[in-house]
Motif scaffolding. Sequence first.
Motif, PDB file in Angstrom:
ATOM      1  N   PHE A 197      -5.621 -55.377  40.076  1.00  0.00           N
ATOM      2  CA  PHE A 197      -4.429 -55.986  39.938  1.00  0.00           C
ATOM      3  C   PHE A 197      -3.965 -56.046  41.258  1.00  0.00           C
ATOM      4  CE2 PHE A 197       0.240 -54.186  40.284  1.00  0.00           C
ATOM      5  CZ  PHE A 197       0.615 -54.554  39.091  1.00  0.00           C
ATOM      6  N   ALA A 198      -4.320 -55.421  42.269  1.00  0.00           N
ATOM      7  CA  ALA A 198      -3.588 -55.441  43.709  1.00  0.00           C
ATOM      8  C   ALA A 198      -3.989 -57.026  44.179  1.00  0.00           C
ATOM      9  CB  ALA A 198      -4.138 -54.435  44.530  1.00  0.00           C
ATOM     10  N   ARG A 199      -4.919 -57.382  43.788  1.00  0.00           N
ATOM     11  CA  ARG A 199      -5.576 -58.773  44.494  1.00  0.00           C
ATOM     12  C   ARG A 199      -4.942 -60.036  43.430  1.00  0.00           C
ATOM     13  NH1 ARG A 199      -9.308 -57.994  48.432  1.00  0.00           N
ATOM     14  NH2 ARG A 199     -10.204 -56.049  48.409  1.00  0.00           N
ATOM     15  N   SER A 200      -4.491 -59.563  42.479  1.00  0.00           N
ATOM     16  CA  SER A 200      -3.673 -60.666  41.918  1.00  0.00           C
ATOM     17  C   SER A 200      -2.367 -60.951  42.383  1.00  0.00           C
ATOM     18  CB  SER A 200      -3.422 -60.257  40.319  1.00  0.00           C
ATOM     19  OG  SER A 200      -2.666 -59.108  39.923  1.00  0.00           O
ATOM     20  N   LEU A 201      -1.723 -60.054  43.091  1.00  0.00           N
ATOM     21  CA  LEU A 201      -0.392 -60.220  43.900  1.00  0.00           C
ATOM     22  C   LEU A 201      -0.706 -61.075  45.045  1.00  0.00           C
ATOM     23  CD1 LEU A 201       0.662 -56.429  43.977  1.00  0.00           C
ATOM     24  CD2 LEU A 201       1.389 -58.148  42.333  1.00  0.00           C
ATOM     25  N   ASP A 202      -1.898 -60.799  45.941  1.00  0.00           N
ATOM     26  CA  ASP A 202      -2.045 -61.680  47.009  1.00  0.00           C
ATOM     27  C   ASP A 202      -3.357 -61.218  47.526  1.00  0.00           C
ATOM     28  OD1 ASP A 202      -1.849 -60.245  49.905  1.00  0.00           O
ATOM     29  OD2 ASP A 202      -0.475 -59.233  48.385  1.00  0.00           O
ATOM     30  N   SER A 525      -7.660 -70.715  51.683  1.00  0.00           N
ATOM     31  CA  SER A 525      -8.896 -71.160  50.518  1.00  0.00           C
ATOM     32  C   SER A 525      -8.798 -69.814  49.639  1.00  0.00           C
ATOM     33  CB  SER A 525     -10.217 -70.947  51.314  1.00  0.00           C
ATOM     34  OG  SER A 525     -10.578 -69.891  51.943  1.00  0.00           O
ATOM     35  N   LEU A 526      -8.207 -68.663  49.812  1.00  0.00           N
ATOM     36  CA  LEU A 526      -8.017 -67.351  49.100  1.00  0.00           C
ATOM     37  C   LEU A 526      -7.093 -67.459  47.852  1.00  0.00           C
ATOM     38  CD1 LEU A 526      -8.006 -64.908  52.185  1.00  0.00           C
ATOM     39  CD2 LEU A 526      -9.832 -65.751  50.798  1.00  0.00           C
ATOM     40  N   ASP A 527      -7.570 -66.822  46.758  1.00  0.00           N
ATOM     41  CA  ASP A 527      -6.803 -66.668  45.464  1.00  0.00           C
ATOM     42  C   ASP A 527      -5.275 -66.419  45.685  1.00  0.00           C
ATOM     43  OD1 ASP A 527      -8.909 -67.638  44.317  1.00  0.00           O
ATOM     44  OD2 ASP A 527      -9.526 -65.766  43.451  1.00  0.00           O
ATOM     45  N   TYR A 528      -4.336 -66.824  45.368  1.00  0.00           N
ATOM     46  CA  TYR A 528      -3.010 -66.234  45.342  1.00  0.00           C
ATOM     47  C   TYR A 528      -2.279 -66.246  46.564  1.00  0.00           C
ATOM     48  CZ  TYR A 528      -4.903 -65.278  40.909  1.00  0.00           C
ATOM     49  OH  TYR A 528      -5.654 -65.413  39.801  1.00  0.00           O
TER      50      TYR A 528
END
Length: 658
Positions: A197-202, A525-528
Motif C-alpha cells: 500500500f505504502a509503495r503504491s503512493l511513491d 526509474s522507480l515506480d510512481y
Amino acid sequence: MEKRKKPIGAIALQKKDGMECRYISMIEDGFLKYHVSYNKRDKELETRVIEQHLKKLDPSKIYFTQEDTERLKELMKNLFDKTKKNDCDFLVEAQNLLLKRVQERAEFAKKFLGKDYKFDDKTEFVYDPDQKKFPKNQDEANEFLKKYIHFQISNYLATDLKLKEAIDKVKKNYDLAVKRMKETSLDDLYSGYLDSFARSLDPHSSFFSRDVLDDFQIQMSLSLEGIGATLSSENGFTVVEQLVPGGAAAKSGLVEPQDKIIAVGQEKGEMENVIDMDLKDVVKKIRGPKGTKVRLTILRKEGEGKKRKDITLVRDKVNLEDEAAQIHFLDKEINGQKKKIGLINLPSFYADSKRGGRSAADDMKKLLKQARENKVDGIVLDLSNNGGGSLDDAVNIAGLFFKTGNVVKQSSKTEGREQVLEDTDKMVDWAGPMVVLTSRISASASEIVSGALQDYKRAVVVGGDHTFGKGSVQSVLPIPGQLGAIKVTVGMFFIPGGNSTQHRGVSADVTLPGPYSTDEIGEKSLDYSLPPKKVEPFLSKEAYVTEGDGSWKEIKEDWFKALKEKSSQRVDKSTDFKKVVEDLKKAKDKGKVIKVSDVLKDKEKNEKTKKDKKKRFSKDERNKEYLKRADINESIQVLLDLIQLENSNTITENSKKD
C-alpha cells in the motif's frame, strides 16, 4: 484473535500483540493523512496496490502465470472495502496460491536436476522482470525455469564446484524457498500488504514491521545490544562475516569470521537448532539486553574437518564505528610543496533520537576540529556511498562550511506552506578549499548537502554525472501498541538555488566515470516517482564571509573549466577509469540478456570474490582498499588543483601525487 484462514503450513500463530487485519484500514488512513500528494482511496490507488502486491509476492515472475495474476486481481478487487470490513482472506488466498506454485516449481526443479540432467552453457535468457511478462501457463513457466536453473548451476561452477555439488546446492535452495514460504505468518502477510500500500503512493513510503523498525533505529543510532558480529545466510547456515571491534564476540576470542552458528540458547533453557532458519529470526534470538547471556553452538573448519564448539557470550552495547564518519589525513605534494589533505568518509546521515545520542553532525564537527588542529590544506567530503538519513543533520552539516543561512526548503501537503530550514551556528568549521565526492547512489540528505554547497559556490562537486535524484522527505511515525511504524513522504525539498533534486539530482562540476552511471539507477526509474518542481531561489547573503575569521572563497566560474580540463587529462590516462568505462559499455551492449557462457568466463572474477569473502579484512585493510579507489584519488587531485587556483589562480603542470 480473528478466526480466519491461515496460510497453509504457517508455523507462527497470530499473537494478541501482533498485527491484525482490523488495524489495516486505520494504518492506511495514517498514510493518507500525512502523504504529500495522496489523500484518498480511489480506483487508481487500488490498481497500484494490486500491482505492487503482485510484485512483492513474485518479484522475479517465476511462480505465477498470467492466469494466476488475473485470478489474483479479481480476488483483490474492491480491496479497500474488504480491509474496512476487517476481511483479509484475499491476502491469505494469494499467499496459499504462491506457496502452491513455489512447491510446484521446486518439485519441477529437482526432477529436472535428476540423473539425466545435462548442463547447457549455451543458454541465454532475459531475467529482468521489468522486461518480461508473467508466463502464459505452467509449461512456459517451466521452460523459463530450466534456463534459470542452468544459470544457477553456472554460478556455482564458476566458483570451482563440481557439477554434482552445484546440483545439490541448487536443490537445497529450492527446498529452503519452500520452507521459508511455509513459515510465513499472518503478521508477515499483513505487514507485506501494508508495505505494498505504502509503495503504491511513491517509492519511498513504506511500512516498518516491528523487526524492520528495530533495524532502522539501529542504523540511525549506530548502536545495538548484542554480540557484535555481522552475520549472513549461506546454504541454510548462519555465517559470521565480520566481528565488530570491541564487541562481545571479538573481546571473547571465542568467535572467528566464517564460523557457522548452528544452535542458539538463552542463559537458561534448551538450545534451539537454527540450521535453515531465516536469518532475521536467528538475529532476533542472538540480540538481547546488555549484560544478559546467550549460548551458541558453532561449527568451525579446521584442516580437512570441522570442529563443533559450545560457547557463552555476555551481550554488550555495540557501536557500529565502521558506519560512522571518519577522517584520513594524507600527505601530498604540489611542485615540491607538501600539502596535507583531510579525507572525510560520511557513509550516512545517522542520528540517535535519544538525548545525548550520537549524530552525524556532531561527529563531523569533531572531525573538522581535528582537521584544523592537523593544519590540513583542504577537505574532501566523500558522500559517494551515502544514501541519506537525518534531514536535521544534513542542514547542520552543510552549515559547518559557511556562516549562517538557508540550506533547504521543504514543501508540505498544503500548497504554498513551505518551510525553510537554515543553519544558525555562526561558526565556520572549515573555511578552506573543499571538494564533495558524489555518485549516482548519493541520495536525499547527500543531495541537500552537495546541492547547497554547490549553489553557494562553496565547494566543487566531483563524481558521477549526477546524484540519485531523490528530492522527497519522509517522516517515520511509530504506531501505538508496538505494531511498527509508517514511513511516509510528507514533502518535497528544494536546494537554495530553487531547484528540486527530484529526478535531476545534483550534477557534478567535474564528472568522473562511475560504475553506477547507468539509466537504471536513479529516482526517475522507480515506480510512481513524484514529479519534480521548482521554487524561487532562497540563497542567504549571511552565508558568505569575505574577510576575517571564517572567511572563505567562492568558486569562480572560470575555475570550473580549468579543473575539468586537468581532471579529464588524468582520467584519460587512468587504467582504472578505462576499465570502468569498458565495463559500462559491455553491460550496455549486453542489454538485459543473461548468457551462461559469460558467467563461466568470469570465473577469475568469481574466484577473487570468493577469496575476498574468506579473507578476514581488518579495519586497516579495509581503509587501505578504500584509499586505492580511483574516484577517491581523483577527487584529491581535483582538490590539489583547487588549492592552487585559490592561491594563485593557475594550475601548474607538475602537480603530482605523493
